[in-house]
Each structure stands twice: as C-alpha cells, then as structure tokens.
Scaffold this motif. Structure first.
Motif, PDB file in Angstrom:
ATOM      1  N   TRP A 219     -34.798  53.909  61.826  1.00  0.00           N
ATOM      2  CA  TRP A 219     -35.478  53.978  63.117  1.00  0.00           C
ATOM      3  C   TRP A 219     -34.773  54.914  64.094  1.00  0.00           C
ATOM      4  N   LEU A 220     -33.453  55.070  63.922  1.00  0.00           N
ATOM      5  CA  LEU A 220     -32.715  55.946  64.842  1.00  0.00           C
ATOM      6  C   LEU A 220     -33.189  57.382  64.754  1.00  0.00           C
ATOM      7  N   ASN A 221     -33.644  57.743  63.557  1.00  0.00           N
ATOM      8  CA  ASN A 221     -34.124  59.108  63.354  1.00  0.00           C
ATOM      9  C   ASN A 221     -35.611  59.239  63.668  1.00  0.00           C
ATOM     10  N   ASN A 222     -36.259  58.130  63.990  1.00  0.00           N
ATOM     11  CA  ASN A 222     -37.691  58.157  64.264  1.00  0.00           C
ATOM     12  C   ASN A 222     -38.050  57.785  65.704  1.00  0.00           C
ATOM     13  N   ILE A 223     -37.070  57.174  66.391  1.00  0.00           N
ATOM     14  CA  ILE A 223     -37.356  56.672  67.731  1.00  0.00           C
ATOM     15  C   ILE A 223     -37.803  57.803  68.661  1.00  0.00           C
ATOM     16  N   PHE A 224     -38.847  57.549  69.419  1.00  0.00           N
ATOM     17  CA  PHE A 224     -39.407  58.455  70.421  1.00  0.00           C
ATOM     18  C   PHE A 224     -39.867  59.794  69.847  1.00  0.00           C
ATOM     19  N   ASP A 225     -39.978  59.874  68.528  1.00  0.00           N
ATOM     20  CA  ASP A 225     -40.530  61.087  67.938  1.00  0.00           C
ATOM     21  C   ASP A 225     -42.040  60.879  67.803  1.00  0.00           C
ATOM     22  N   LEU A 226     -42.785  61.426  68.737  1.00  0.00           N
ATOM     23  CA  LEU A 226     -44.228  61.158  68.788  1.00  0.00           C
ATOM     24  C   LEU A 226     -45.052  62.355  68.305  1.00  0.00           C
ATOM     25  N   LYS A 227     -44.388  63.300  67.668  1.00  0.00           N
ATOM     26  CA  LYS A 227     -45.123  64.467  67.160  1.00  0.00           C
ATOM     27  C   LYS A 227     -46.121  64.027  66.085  1.00  0.00           C
ATOM     28  N   LEU A 228     -47.374  64.346  66.285  1.00  0.00           N
ATOM     29  CA  LEU A 228     -48.383  64.001  65.283  1.00  0.00           C
ATOM     30  C   LEU A 228     -48.510  65.124  64.268  1.00  0.00           C
ATOM     31  N   LYS A 229     -48.698  64.730  63.019  1.00  0.00           N
ATOM     32  CA  LYS A 229     -48.911  65.718  61.967  1.00  0.00           C
ATOM     33  C   LYS A 229     -50.420  65.779  61.727  1.00  0.00           C
ATOM     34  N   ASN A 230     -51.042  66.891  62.063  1.00  0.00           N
ATOM     35  CA  ASN A 230     -52.481  67.064  61.813  1.00  0.00           C
ATOM     36  C   ASN A 230     -52.651  67.326  60.327  1.00  0.00           C
ATOM     37  N   ILE A 231     -53.016  66.295  59.573  1.00  0.00           N
ATOM     38  CA  ILE A 231     -52.997  66.422  58.115  1.00  0.00           C
ATOM     39  C   ILE A 231     -54.350  66.782  57.515  1.00  0.00           C
ATOM     40  N   ALA A 232     -55.382  66.886  58.332  1.00  0.00           N
ATOM     41  CA  ALA A 232     -56.656  67.480  57.886  1.00  0.00           C
ATOM     42  C   ALA A 232     -57.152  66.899  56.566  1.00  0.00           C
ATOM     43  N   ASN A 233     -57.090  65.567  56.413  1.00  0.00           N
ATOM     44  CA  ASN A 233     -57.335  65.001  55.077  1.00  0.00           C
ATOM     45  C   ASN A 233     -58.565  64.100  54.937  1.00  0.00           C
ATOM     46  N   THR A 234     -59.448  64.044  55.957  1.00  0.00           N
ATOM     47  CA  THR A 234     -60.449  62.973  55.932  1.00  0.00           C
ATOM     48  C   THR A 234     -61.862  63.430  55.598  1.00  0.00           C
ATOM     49  N   GLY A 235     -62.319  64.497  56.222  1.00  0.00           N
ATOM     50  CA  GLY A 235     -63.684  64.955  55.987  1.00  0.00           C
ATOM     51  C   GLY A 235     -63.729  66.460  55.848  1.00  0.00           C
ATOM     52  N   VAL A 236     -64.853  66.971  55.402  1.00  0.00           N
ATOM     53  CA  VAL A 236     -65.023  68.422  55.297  1.00  0.00           C
ATOM     54  C   VAL A 236     -66.513  68.708  55.443  1.00  0.00           C
ATOM     55  N   ILE A 237     -66.841  69.720  56.254  1.00  0.00           N
ATOM     56  CA  ILE A 237     -68.254  70.028  56.470  1.00  0.00           C
ATOM     57  C   ILE A 237     -68.426  71.526  56.674  1.00  0.00           C
ATOM     58  N   TYR A 238     -69.556  72.030  56.180  1.00  0.00           N
ATOM     59  CA  TYR A 238     -69.903  73.427  56.417  1.00  0.00           C
ATOM     60  C   TYR A 238     -70.999  73.445  57.469  1.00  0.00           C
ATOM     61  N   TRP A 239     -70.729  74.046  58.609  1.00  0.00           N
ATOM     62  CA  TRP A 239     -71.700  74.076  59.711  1.00  0.00           C
ATOM     63  C   TRP A 239     -71.443  75.311  60.570  1.00  0.00           C
TER      64      TRP A 239
END
Ligand SMILES: [Fe+2]
Length: 494
Positions: free
Chosen positions: A119-139
């Motif tokens: 937890w010491l290495n994770n505390i207050f690290d709020l950077k989100l990783k945009n992992i682009a893994n859920t949906g895909v659409i052509y529009w």
C-alpha cells in the motif's frame, strides 16, 4: 423439488480447471485467413465483426487482480465471398506501451490490480490507466475502442493500428468519460428516420451528472444535454426507446478511502446496498423536453440491458439482474471462483406505468445468462426474439456461459445451442440477412473458447433455428481470452 435441483446442479456441465485456461494471456498478434473451417461460411455474410476484451491477464509475469484490468485487445473477423480473415492487435494505449517497455505493472487498476510494493507504493496514486478494453464500434468512419471511464481510442479499421485518443471532433475534453455501451437507433424520429448513435457519460459524485450524446452517421454531434440525478451512480449500460434514454441507478455506495489509501482499487470500493431500491431514470432524448421521470423498484444489480420499447402508456425494459453485486475482494483470485456461491444473472422484464408511476417486474427466465442481443433493427422497438449467452443447465444457479439461448418472447419457446462440456461462449452478435423480412432471419456470431484444444472458434449459428447444427465453425490457430463486447460493421476491411 429440492432433490431435482440438487441432482441437476451436481450434473455439472463444465470443468473449472479447463474454464480457467480461457483466462490465459494472449500476448501474440496475428493476421491470417481462417482455413480450418467446419461447414460453410454463407457467401452473403459480408462485413466485419469487431470484438474487444482483455488480451493480457498478466504484465511481466505479475498476474492482474481482475480481468477487467486487462489491456484491451481488438479482434477483427472480416467476411467476404465465403472467406474469413482474422486479425488482432492490442490497443496501443499510453499505459500499455509504458508497461510493456518496463515489463512490470506501473498503474493501479480500477478493479484492484496494484503496483508491487504494497500500500505504501500505491497510496494516493490516483492515475487511471485508460485500458480501452470494453467495447468497440465503427461509426462516422472511425473505429473506436471504448472504456467507460475515459476517452475512446481510434484505430485503423484495416490494420487495427492505434491512431491515438479520439476526442470526437472536439465533443470530448481531455479526461472526459465516454461509455462503452452505445446504441444505434435504427430510425430516429428527430432526424427524419435516419439512424443515429446514442451514448452517454457519467460524472459520479454525491449527485451524478448524466450527459446524453447523439451522433449522426457522419460522426457529427446532433444533440448533447446533461442532467443531474441525486446520489452516486455506477452505470455501465443503458437502453433507448424512440423517446427516452433509460438508466438503472443501482443501489450502491462509494467509499473512496480504501482506494485513496492504496488498499483497494476504485471499483472495489463500490458497495451494494441490498436494503435500498433501484432507481429507473427516464431522460427524454429530445433536449427540449426536460421532464425526467424516475421510478423505484426492489433492489438488484443490473449491468446489461437487452432492449426496451414503448407501448401506450407503458415502457417495457428487458434486463439481466443479479440479486446482489459480488464485491471484488483484495487478496482474492478471480480464477478461484465458486460459481455456485454467486447469484446468477437472470432475465427480467420491468414494466413501467407512466400514468401511475408504478413498476411491475417479472422474471422471464431463471437460467443463468448474460450478454443479451437481438436484431439491431429492433433497438428500442417492440421485438420478438432475444438471444443471450446462457448456462448449459437451467438450474437457476450461476455457472459459466456455455450456450446461446434464443427466446421467443411471444410464444415463450426457447432454443438452446450448447457448446458444453468443453466450450465457453462470449457475447453473441446478431447479423440480419440482407433483405430479410423475418426478425430472426440472420446469423448469430459468437466466439467460443474450446478448452479441449485451448483455442477459440467463431461459431456462425442460424438465428431462425438455433438448435440446428452450426452453419460454420471457424477454428482459430490460438485462443482469445474471454472478452467483453463487440459489434458488427457492414464494411469489409481486408
Ligand atoms: Fe458491458
């Protein structure tokens, strides 16, 4: 009765050790014509099936805490003249490139994946990783990989190379969310019957802001309007009718402290509140109509909706509901799941009475199921046929999805195409036959993980007769990890 249920439950259709291997990482990227085919690909099937899902379940040998934290990998199946071509590529997100270079986990995942060092290495690290893994659409001539908490990534539809984060021609600002569950209204009343893409974004907080976004076929923004709803919202999916965008506000609480202190992922801080009702929120799609309608119904948790439609003074919504939301626990292993201990997803119909504000709910089928689909020309309209990933047995208990079920909502007839004991299905996609008149005249495409050969197979099933033998089984040379969502595009990219 109890004996019957016990007997059926013991007649297990799957092997948990075999099931687990569907979560092996697939680090390789392929490109080839699929030659290992049983049956025949219909020559009229022309277009591309895109699918998204986590391709990596570990980084540098360190296992992720949850598959939802896995880097997005797009698969494309292109069909032309009775032939099929396969290609897969990872979405080259900034975090994917950084972590592959470093060969270690550099970001905390929303579903509990932590950097090493406690937890010491994770505390207050709020950077989100945009992992682009859920949906895909052509529009709008763009192929977009979607992840609900951040901006979409644009990919080249032919090569699947990542072109970068896409702000939809200025509609989104850096950091804006864009949900992973857009719907295409096949004939929008506000646009003289032209199709449009409808999606949303949620800014959760003590009260939550839901923004509706509708886009023309050329990708231009048609309508955007924001609405505030009381309370915290965890909304993954929604559903549309010609008049409404409909949201289920599940009864959850969010306690951010374990996330801030580096103990849990943000998604693990969402707590289901079984004593509180679910709110069903109807937002008029017409921006000039500000009258939001809210209904209340007994608790349950809904990720996905099948369809909705209006009839007279009623609105009907078909959704997959769970009695409780299982919370992802720190130190747990998602592969060590005891399916029998989890509530199943089950198909329910919610009937909203617009005149007296009441809601009636009715279970349409007790079989454990997820990933509903139907003919895309019936989105938001009264419809007859629903297709869904389903458990092999109808015990009403949770189990892996090994079959595709077809429900005739008029006659209540059910058809099942099962791949048990060694096959595990993904979300089915319905592709209507050209010039078809029957609603169920089309092909059901579903990716099946074949644990007996540790490879994946794309099955093409007959939408009119699901119990018939598969029209074609396209065997890949490798497996694709269990995925999330996909979509069909009539264009061929070869
Ligand atoms: Fe989803």
């Amino acid at each position: 009765m109890t004996n019957t249920i016990t007997k059926k439950a013991n007649n297990q259709s799957y092997n948990i050790e075999e099931w687990k291997r569907g979560y092996d990482s697939q680090p390789n990227e392929y490109e080839y014509e699929i030659k290992n085919i049983e049956g025949e690909i219909p020559s009229e099937l022309s277009g591309t099936l895109f699918r998204n899902g986590p391709g990596l379940l570990d980084i540098g040998g360190s296992a992720l805490h949850h598959p939802f934290d896995g880097d997005g990998m797009i698969s494309a199946f292109s069909f032309k003249d009775g032939k099929a071509y396969y290609r897969n590529r990872f979405v080259q997100t900034e975090a994917y490139l950084q972590e592959q270079e470093a060969e270690k986990i550099l970001y905390r995942g929303v579903f509990g994946t932590q950097k090493s060092g406690g937890w010491l290495n994770n505390i207050f690290d709020l950077k989100l990783k945009n992992i682009a893994n859920t949906g895909v659409i052509y529009w709008g001539d763009k192929l977009l990989a979607l992840w609900e908490a951040a901006e979409p990534h644009r990919l080249d539809p032919k090569t699947l190379n990542t072109l970068g984060i896409d702000y939809l021609d200025g509609v989104l600002e850096p950091g804006d969310a864009f949900a992973a569950h857009p719907w295409i209204d096949p004939s929008c009343e506000m646009d003289d019957g032209a199709p449009c893409l409808v999606n949303f974004r949620v800014d959760p907080g003590l009260s939550s802001k839901i923004t509706l976004l509708e886009f023309a076929p050329d990708g231009k923004l048609l309508r955007r309007h924001a609405h505030s709803v009381p309370g915290f919202s965890f909304i993954h999916d929604f559903i549309i009718t010609p008049q409404y965008a409909i949201f289920f506000q599940n009864p959850v609480n969010f306690n951010p402290l374990p996330f801030l202190f580096g103990i849990r992922g943000a998604g693990e801080c969402v707590e289901f509140q079984p004593d509180k009702p679910t709110s069903i929120i109807l937002i008029p799609r017409d921006p000039n109509n500000k009258e939001i309608k809210t209904f209340s119904v007994e608790s349950g948790f809904v990720f996905h909706h099948a369809n909705a439609f209006e009839k007279g003074s009623k609105v009907y919504i078909d959704s997959i509901a769970y009695q409780t939301l299982p919370q992802v626990q720190p130190n747990s292993n998602y592969k060590e799941v005891d399916f029998n201990s989890l509530d199943p997803g089950q198909l329910w119909r919610f009937t909203l009475n617009l005149e007296d504000g009441t809601v009636d709910r009715q279970m349409l089928d007790c079989r454990c199921c997820e990933f509903p689909t139907h003919n895309p020309n019936r989105v938001g309209r009264d419809y007859r046929y629903l297709y869904i990933g389903a458990a092999h047995n109808d015990t009403g208990r949770n189990a892996p999805l090994q079959a595709i079920m077809k429900l005739d909502l008029q006659t209540k007839e059910r058809q099942l195409h099962s791949f048990a004991p060694s096959g595990y299905v993904s979300e089915p996609i319905f592709v209507p036959k050209p010039n078809a008149e029957r609603e169920d005249a089309g092909w059901l495409l579903t990716l099946v993980y074949d644990s007996s050969k540790h490879r994946s197979t794309l099955a093409i099933l007959d939408g009119e007769n699901l119990t018939a033998e598969a029209i074609a089984l396209l065997h890949l040379k490798h497996h694709i990890p269990y995925g999330l969502h996909g979509s069909w595009c009539d264009k061929v990219f070869i």
